[in-house]
Design a protein around this motif. Structure first.
Motif, PDB file in Angstrom:
ATOM      1  N   THR A  46     -80.897 -24.496 -13.488  1.00  0.00           N
ATOM      2  CA  THR A  46     -79.944 -24.114 -12.455  1.00  0.00           C
ATOM      3  C   THR A  46     -80.564 -24.441 -11.100  1.00  0.00           C
ATOM      4  O   THR A  46     -81.778 -24.373 -10.939  1.00  0.00           O
ATOM      5  CB  THR A  46     -79.619 -22.607 -12.474  1.00  0.00           C
ATOM      6  OG1 THR A  46     -80.819 -21.877 -12.247  1.00  0.00           O
ATOM      7  CG2 THR A  46     -79.006 -22.178 -13.785  1.00  0.00           C
ATOM      8  N   ILE A  47     -79.739 -24.811 -10.170  1.00  0.00           N
ATOM      9  CA  ILE A  47     -80.202 -25.094  -8.815  1.00  0.00           C
ATOM     10  C   ILE A  47     -79.596 -24.064  -7.881  1.00  0.00           C
ATOM     11  O   ILE A  47     -78.383 -23.870  -7.862  1.00  0.00           O
ATOM     12  CB  ILE A  47     -79.760 -26.496  -8.355  1.00  0.00           C
ATOM     13  CG1 ILE A  47     -80.268 -27.568  -9.319  1.00  0.00           C
ATOM     14  CG2 ILE A  47     -80.266 -26.771  -6.929  1.00  0.00           C
ATOM     15  CD1 ILE A  47     -79.735 -28.963  -9.040  1.00  0.00           C
ATOM     16  N   LYS A  48     -80.483 -23.394  -7.131  1.00  0.00           N
ATOM     17  CA  LYS A  48     -79.999 -22.446  -6.126  1.00  0.00           C
ATOM     18  C   LYS A  48     -79.745 -23.255  -4.859  1.00  0.00           C
ATOM     19  O   LYS A  48     -80.654 -23.581  -4.099  1.00  0.00           O
ATOM     20  CB  LYS A  48     -81.079 -21.375  -5.890  1.00  0.00           C
ATOM     21  CG  LYS A  48     -80.583 -20.148  -5.180  1.00  0.00           C
ATOM     22  CD  LYS A  48     -81.636 -19.047  -5.272  1.00  0.00           C
ATOM     23  CE  LYS A  48     -81.586 -18.165  -4.052  1.00  0.00           C
ATOM     24  NZ  LYS A  48     -82.718 -18.374  -3.134  1.00  0.00           N
ATOM     25  N   HIS A  49     -78.497 -23.612  -4.658  1.00  0.00           N
ATOM     26  CA  HIS A  49     -78.161 -24.592  -3.624  1.00  0.00           C
ATOM     27  C   HIS A  49     -78.474 -24.121  -2.208  1.00  0.00           C
ATOM     28  O   HIS A  49     -78.761 -24.927  -1.332  1.00  0.00           O
ATOM     29  CB  HIS A  49     -76.676 -24.968  -3.737  1.00  0.00           C
ATOM     30  CG  HIS A  49     -76.362 -25.663  -5.030  1.00  0.00           C
ATOM     31  ND1 HIS A  49     -76.686 -26.986  -5.264  1.00  0.00           N
ATOM     32  CD2 HIS A  49     -75.811 -25.211  -6.170  1.00  0.00           C
ATOM     33  CE1 HIS A  49     -76.325 -27.314  -6.487  1.00  0.00           C
ATOM     34  NE2 HIS A  49     -75.790 -26.256  -7.062  1.00  0.00           N
ATOM     35  N   GLU A  50     -78.444 -22.813  -1.982  1.00  0.00           N
ATOM     36  CA  GLU A  50     -78.678 -22.293  -0.621  1.00  0.00           C
ATOM     37  C   GLU A  50     -80.068 -22.669  -0.110  1.00  0.00           C
ATOM     38  O   GLU A  50     -80.254 -22.894   1.076  1.00  0.00           O
ATOM     39  CB  GLU A  50     -78.543 -20.759  -0.582  1.00  0.00           C
ATOM     40  CG  GLU A  50     -77.230 -20.210  -1.100  1.00  0.00           C
ATOM     41  CD  GLU A  50     -77.198 -20.128  -2.612  1.00  0.00           C
ATOM     42  OE1 GLU A  50     -78.023 -19.412  -3.195  1.00  0.00           O
ATOM     43  OE2 GLU A  50     -76.368 -20.811  -3.227  1.00  0.00           O
ATOM     44  N   GLY A  51     -81.060 -22.711  -1.022  1.00  0.00           N
ATOM     45  CA  GLY A  51     -82.429 -22.991  -0.587  1.00  0.00           C
ATOM     46  C   GLY A  51     -82.806 -24.458  -0.642  1.00  0.00           C
ATOM     47  O   GLY A  51     -83.882 -24.855  -0.204  1.00  0.00           O
ATOM     48  N   CYS A  52     -81.928 -25.276  -1.176  1.00  0.00           N
ATOM     49  CA  CYS A  52     -82.229 -26.702  -1.368  1.00  0.00           C
ATOM     50  C   CYS A  52     -82.278 -27.434  -0.026  1.00  0.00           C
ATOM     51  O   CYS A  52     -81.394 -27.285   0.806  1.00  0.00           O
ATOM     52  CB  CYS A  52     -81.163 -27.311  -2.265  1.00  0.00           C
ATOM     53  SG  CYS A  52     -81.284 -29.103  -2.438  1.00  0.00           S
ATOM     54  N   ARG A  54     -74.743 -31.621  -1.557  1.00  0.00           N
ATOM     55  CA  ARG A  54     -75.498 -30.801  -2.490  1.00  0.00           C
ATOM     56  C   ARG A  54     -75.907 -31.611  -3.704  1.00  0.00           C
ATOM     57  O   ARG A  54     -75.317 -32.641  -4.012  1.00  0.00           O
ATOM     58  CB  ARG A  54     -74.726 -29.551  -2.907  1.00  0.00           C
ATOM     59  CG  ARG A  54     -73.404 -29.806  -3.609  1.00  0.00           C
ATOM     60  CD  ARG A  54     -72.750 -28.509  -4.007  1.00  0.00           C
ATOM     61  NE  ARG A  54     -72.702 -28.352  -5.456  1.00  0.00           N
ATOM     62  CZ  ARG A  54     -72.565 -27.181  -6.069  1.00  0.00           C
ATOM     63  NH1 ARG A  54     -72.472 -26.081  -5.370  1.00  0.00           N
ATOM     64  NH2 ARG A  54     -72.538 -27.114  -7.383  1.00  0.00           N
ATOM     65  N   CYS A  85     -89.734 -29.706  -7.404  1.00  0.00           N
ATOM     66  CA  CYS A  85     -88.987 -29.148  -6.280  1.00  0.00           C
ATOM     67  C   CYS A  85     -89.895 -28.406  -5.292  1.00  0.00           C
ATOM     68  O   CYS A  85     -90.499 -27.398  -5.641  1.00  0.00           O
ATOM     69  CB  CYS A  85     -87.915 -28.187  -6.803  1.00  0.00           C
ATOM     70  SG  CYS A  85     -86.963 -27.460  -5.457  1.00  0.00           S
ATOM     71  N   VAL A 128     -86.345 -24.110  -5.944  1.00  0.00           N
ATOM     72  CA  VAL A 128     -84.993 -23.573  -6.171  1.00  0.00           C
ATOM     73  C   VAL A 128     -84.394 -24.001  -7.512  1.00  0.00           C
ATOM     74  O   VAL A 128     -83.253 -23.680  -7.812  1.00  0.00           O
ATOM     75  CB  VAL A 128     -84.022 -23.969  -5.031  1.00  0.00           C
ATOM     76  CG1 VAL A 128     -84.426 -23.309  -3.739  1.00  0.00           C
ATOM     77  CG2 VAL A 128     -83.915 -25.477  -4.866  1.00  0.00           C
ATOM     78  N   ILE A 129     -85.191 -24.739  -8.317  1.00  0.00           N
ATOM     79  CA  ILE A 129     -84.695 -25.114  -9.646  1.00  0.00           C
ATOM     80  C   ILE A 129     -85.390 -24.240 -10.680  1.00  0.00           C
ATOM     81  O   ILE A 129     -86.606 -24.103 -10.682  1.00  0.00           O
ATOM     82  CB  ILE A 129     -84.963 -26.595  -9.971  1.00  0.00           C
ATOM     83  CG1 ILE A 129     -84.481 -27.496  -8.848  1.00  0.00           C
ATOM     84  CG2 ILE A 129     -84.283 -26.969 -11.293  1.00  0.00           C
ATOM     85  CD1 ILE A 129     -84.714 -28.973  -9.108  1.00  0.00           C
ATOM     86  N   LYS A 130     -84.605 -23.628 -11.537  1.00  0.00           N
ATOM     87  CA  LYS A 130     -85.143 -22.751 -12.573  1.00  0.00           C
ATOM     88  C   LYS A 130     -84.670 -23.233 -13.931  1.00  0.00           C
ATOM     89  O   LYS A 130     -83.537 -23.695 -14.083  1.00  0.00           O
ATOM     90  CB  LYS A 130     -84.640 -21.301 -12.392  1.00  0.00           C
ATOM     91  CG  LYS A 130     -84.955 -20.715 -11.034  1.00  0.00           C
ATOM     92  CD  LYS A 130     -86.395 -20.259 -10.941  1.00  0.00           C
ATOM     93  CE  LYS A 130     -86.700 -19.743  -9.541  1.00  0.00           C
ATOM     94  NZ  LYS A 130     -88.042 -20.102  -9.082  1.00  0.00           N
TER      95      LYS A 130
END
Ligand code: SF4
Ligand code: SF4
Length: 61
Positions: free
Chosen positions: A3-9, A30, A48, A52-54
């Protein structure tokens, strides 16, 4: 899958560069992830700089 947390990318596209199967690409403003292509190698997670990628289990558990 990942999953990518787009806010922190920061849109560095490092994840896209290391992905061996092109399962992440910049789409507009994005990073888009294509789960059906992903082979769960976790290279993008390590690459990364914004962390922000888990990696998550496919069933979400
Ligand atoms: S886990 Fe591997 S295959 Fe999946 S998106 Fe990341 S780099 Fe690509
Ligand atoms: S490596 Fe991380 S910060 Fe860079 S584009 Fe991918 S998700 Fe965003």
């Amino acid at each position: 899958m990942i999953t990518i947390k787009h806010e922190g990318c920061i849109l560095c596209v490092g994840c896209s560069a290391v992905c061996p199967v092109n399962a992440i690409e910049l789409k507009g403003t994005r990073m888009e992830h294509y789960a059906e292509k992903c082979i769960d190698c976790a290279l993008c997670v390590k690459a990364c700089p914004a962390n922000v990628i888990k990696m998550v289990k496919k069933d979400g558990v």
